[in-house]
Design an enzyme around this catalytic site. Structure first.
Site, PDB file in Angstrom:
ATOM      1  N   ARG A 616      14.663  25.695   5.118  1.00 33.11           N
ATOM      2  CA  ARG A 616      13.912  26.946   4.965  1.00 33.11           C
ATOM      3  C   ARG A 616      12.467  26.763   4.468  1.00 33.11           C
ATOM      4  O   ARG A 616      11.776  27.748   4.257  1.00 33.11           O
ATOM      5  CB  ARG A 616      14.646  27.921   4.031  1.00 33.11           C
ATOM      6  CG  ARG A 616      16.049  28.271   4.502  1.00 33.11           C
ATOM      7  CD  ARG A 616      16.535  29.572   3.941  1.00 33.11           C
ATOM      8  NE  ARG A 616      16.637  29.566   2.480  1.00 33.11           N
ATOM      9  CZ  ARG A 616      17.042  30.600   1.762  1.00 33.11           C
ATOM     10  NH1 ARG A 616      17.366  31.744   2.363  1.00 33.11           N
ATOM     11  NH2 ARG A 616      17.132  30.513   0.460  1.00 33.11           N
ATOM     12  N   ASP A 617      12.016  25.527   4.277  1.00 33.79           N
ATOM     13  CA  ASP A 617      10.601  25.324   3.923  1.00 33.79           C
ATOM     14  C   ASP A 617      10.118  23.965   4.455  1.00 33.79           C
ATOM     15  O   ASP A 617       9.504  23.179   3.739  1.00 33.79           O
ATOM     16  CB  ASP A 617      10.411  25.385   2.404  1.00 33.79           C
ATOM     17  CG  ASP A 617       8.939  25.483   2.013  1.00 33.79           C
ATOM     18  OD1 ASP A 617       8.133  25.985   2.830  1.00 33.79           O
ATOM     19  OD2 ASP A 617       8.579  25.043   0.902  1.00 33.79           O
ATOM     20  N   LEU A 618      10.389  23.730   5.724  1.00 36.02           N
ATOM     21  CA  LEU A 618      10.024  22.455   6.319  1.00 36.02           C
ATOM     22  C   LEU A 618       8.550  22.514   6.740  1.00 36.02           C
ATOM     23  O   LEU A 618       8.193  23.120   7.747  1.00 36.02           O
ATOM     24  CB  LEU A 618      10.913  22.159   7.530  1.00 36.02           C
ATOM     25  CG  LEU A 618      10.773  20.760   8.122  1.00 36.02           C
ATOM     26  CD1 LEU A 618      11.188  19.703   7.112  1.00 36.02           C
ATOM     27  CD2 LEU A 618      11.608  20.636   9.392  1.00 36.02           C
TER      28      LEU A 618
END
Length: 671
Positions: A616-618
């Protein structure tokens, strides 16, 4: 002594005409009877008479001199029998070719081709082993070849094409196979002079096997031969077109250059270092140089000051920017000359170290390696002169410029901790000039202003900076503190919820990253356990094990803080790497782009399909790369371990620029 009368002058000229005409006539006669001993005597007499003469055109004997030249070229150098010519022939040619018009005649009549034939005769057939100094033939041969090399000399532009077309460069290169060191060193000096004079010669020599020959010469352990060989190697590798001839520098070349970083002679060191610096032309070569172990050796050379040996004082004047230089030289004080010659050699060697480190630091992993090995402190020490006289020594001033250059190359784009080291070291006006120099400026002139401003600081103030500021950036060898059994060596970064440290367990040198999370920064939530409040704890429990995902090792609580011990990754973020590529005008190859992409896809497939984890935060800041483009996905702070009964997520988290369309549109989403 009375002046020469006109009668004496006339008498002398008549004698000289007699010698010139007699020499030509005797040579023609001897050619018919083939009396080599008599020919040698005649030429020795000629050489003795005209050894100091430089002008032959316009004299009364011009036609005799020209006839002798024609004879030596056609009937000796270009003789169909291809016999070895006696040494006196070469010496006579040396005398005659002082006259430029005769030199043109020599070239027009294929004299260079004749010299090549003679060189090949002597080098290939007479003495395969020139190292036997007791062999009379070896001595004659080495003298003859030496005369040939002097005849080749330093041809001007008009003669370059003729020299190249004669293929004499291949014969010169062949001479490097012999071990008669005085002659061998003269050959090396000739090659140095030729490639310095013309790029045409550089290309011709590079088409031969000269690099391999020079590397082979290093095995002989003769100091002068080693110095000259490394000087030539450094010159060849500095040539911009070197990769046309050596597309990929072989590993054994790099290991050879690195091995010589342990040499005791400063000139050998300087040239070996420049070889490495010139080889660091792309990211693959920079990585392979690091793997040879060059970085710690280069840093150790910057710390050492007593263990070196020096070459004889140079004939060049000592480069002191002061009127005292001339006075010192006119006193003929040899000890003083020796002192400054050694200082020049020492600072030139250290400058080459700095330049090499600067080139290597264009790779993020190398930069991190240099910093971790106390490189900033080691370099900064070199900025401080011991006395005022040193501040006027040009080689020391040049060293200061290269130190500022290297420190600027090491200056990070976004690592606040390391930036603080520079701010602690430099006074505000110096720091402003330092930052203003810009990223990756290779021209030393870009650092003239900061060097001038630095040396304008009074010596007592510099000593105070050294005492107060420099020592503050010298990292302690012992841990600053302990967290349980983990010694804390360095803060790698800080954020809203805590910090990340570089640590090692007691009695171990293995380093880890230890994330410290302040519980007070976490919002209380009575409906969920502490472990569930921290996303990364859920990930640790899932025990992901994949080569492209950071490894988590341990979770514990100490003094109201939560600690997560994880793998310490050597390298840089993808974002840092992209910035570096842009600033150094480099591009990532298609092969490496695909390599990164495939590793990311494999890691994400593992997370999604086998572990049920959504990152969710790549972003580019959460993807780590090493210098071989191996990928590690990090920072699972916003990751979600999906529930079995839920296929969709609703939280709008992550970095907006990298968010998927569903999050932007406030829709439910999955992996």
């Amino acid at each position: 002594m009375s002046r020469m009368t006109s009668n004496d002058r006339i008498k002398r000229n008549a004698i000289e005409r007699h010698i010139a005409s007699k020499t030509y006539q005797e040579l023609e006669r001897i050619d018919k009877v083939n009396d080599q001993k008599l020919e040698e005597n005649i030429l020795k007499q000629f050489n003795s008479q005209y050894s100091n003469q430089t002008k032959f055109v316009g004299t009364s004997d011009q036609k005799y001199f020209l006839n002798i030249l024609h004879f030596l070229i056609k009937k000796r150098l270009l003789a169909p029998t291809k016999k070895a010519v006696i040494s006196s022939t070469f010496y006579a040619l040396r005398i005659l070719l002082r006259e430029y018009e005769f030199l043109l005649v020599f070239i027009e009549e294929n004299g260079l081709l004749g010299l090549k034939q003679q060189m090949d005769i002597y080098a290939h057939y007479l003495t395969p082993n020139l190292s036997d100094s007791n062999n009379e033939v070896s001595c004659v041969t080495s003298n003859a070849l030496g005369d040939i090399l002097i005849l080749i000399g330093s041809p001007d532009h008009a003669e370059q094409d003729s020299l190249i077309s004669s293929n004499i460069i291949a014969s010169i290169t062949y001479l490097l196979n012999h071990r008669h060191f005085p002659f061998l060193n003269e050959t090396l000096r000739l090659i140095l002079h030729m490639i310095d004079k013309s790029e045409l010669y550089m290309n011709e020599f590079l088409q031969s096997e000269i690099i391999e020959n020079l590397l082979h010469l290093l095995e002989y352990k003769d100091l002068e031969t080693t110095q000259l060989s490394f000087h030539l190697l450094a010159t060849f590798f500095s040539y911009p077109g070197i990769h046309q001839y050596i597309p990929r520098i072989p590993d054994d070349y790099l290991y050879t250059f690195t091995n010589y970083l342990n040499h005791s002679n400063v000139k050998v060191l300087e040239h070996a270092i420049w070889c490495l610096a010139h080889c660091a032309a792309n990211e693959d070569e920079r990585r392979r140089i690091r793997l040879t172990g060059a970085i710690p050796l280069l840093l150790s050379l910057l710390e050492s000051g007593e263990r070196f040996e020096y070459s004889s004082p140079s004939t060049k004047t000592n480069r002191i920017q002061s009127g005292s230089s001339t006075a010192r030289q006119t006193q003929g004080d040899l000890e003083e000359t020796k002192k400054y010659s050694e200082l020049d050699q020492f600072y030139d060697m250290q400058s080459s170290c700095c330049n090499c480190l600067a080139e290597l630091s264009c790779d993020n992993t190398n930069r991190q390696t240099i910093i971790e090995q106390n490189g900033i402190y080691i370099l900064a020490v070199l900025l401080f002169p011991k006395d005022k006289e040193l501040q006027r020594l040009e080689t020391f001033i040049h060293l200061q410029r290269t130190v500022f250059k290297t420190l600027r190359f090491l200056y990070p784009s976004n690592e606040n901790h390391h930036r603080q080291q520079y701010k602690r070291l430099f006074p505000p006006n110096i720091f402003e000039l330092f930052v203003g120099a810009g990223y990756f400026q290779r021209d030393p002139d870009a650092y003239r202003a900061i060097t001038h401003a630095w040396n304008a600081i009074p010596l007592d103030e510099l000593n105070q900076i050294k005492t107060e500021r420099l020592l503050a950036i010298n990292p302690k060898q012992e841990p600053t503190r302990y967290i349980r059994d983990y010694g804390v060596y360095e803060c790698l970064g800080s954020g809203a919820f805590g910090s990340v440290y570089r640590v090692a367990t007691r009695g171990s040198t293995t380093m880890y990253a230890l994330k410290e999370i302040n519980q007070r920064s976490l919002k209380a939530d009575t409906d969920r356990s502490l472990g569930d409040m921290i996303s990364e704890v859920s990930i640790i429990r899932a025990k992901p094990r994949h080569p492209n995902i950071v490894s988590y090792h341990q979770l514990f609580i100490e003094n109201d803080n939560i600690y997560v011990r994880m793998e310490l990754i050597v390298g840089s973020t993808l974002q840092e790497h992209l910035v570096l590529m842009k600033r150094t005008n480099q591009t990532i190859s298609k092969e490496n782009i695909w390599r990164v992409f495939i590793q990311l896809m494999l890691a994400l497939r593992y997370l999604h399909k086998e572990k049920g984890i959504v990152h969710r935060d790549l972003t580019a800041n959460n993807i780590m790369l090493d210098d071989e483009y191996r990928v590690k996905i990090t920072d699972f702070g916003l990751a979600k371990l999906r529930d079995d009964n839920s296929s969709k997520m609703t939280s709008a988290v992550g970095t907006l620029y990298y968010a998927c369309p569903e999050i932007i549109q406030h829709c439910n989403y999955n992996e």
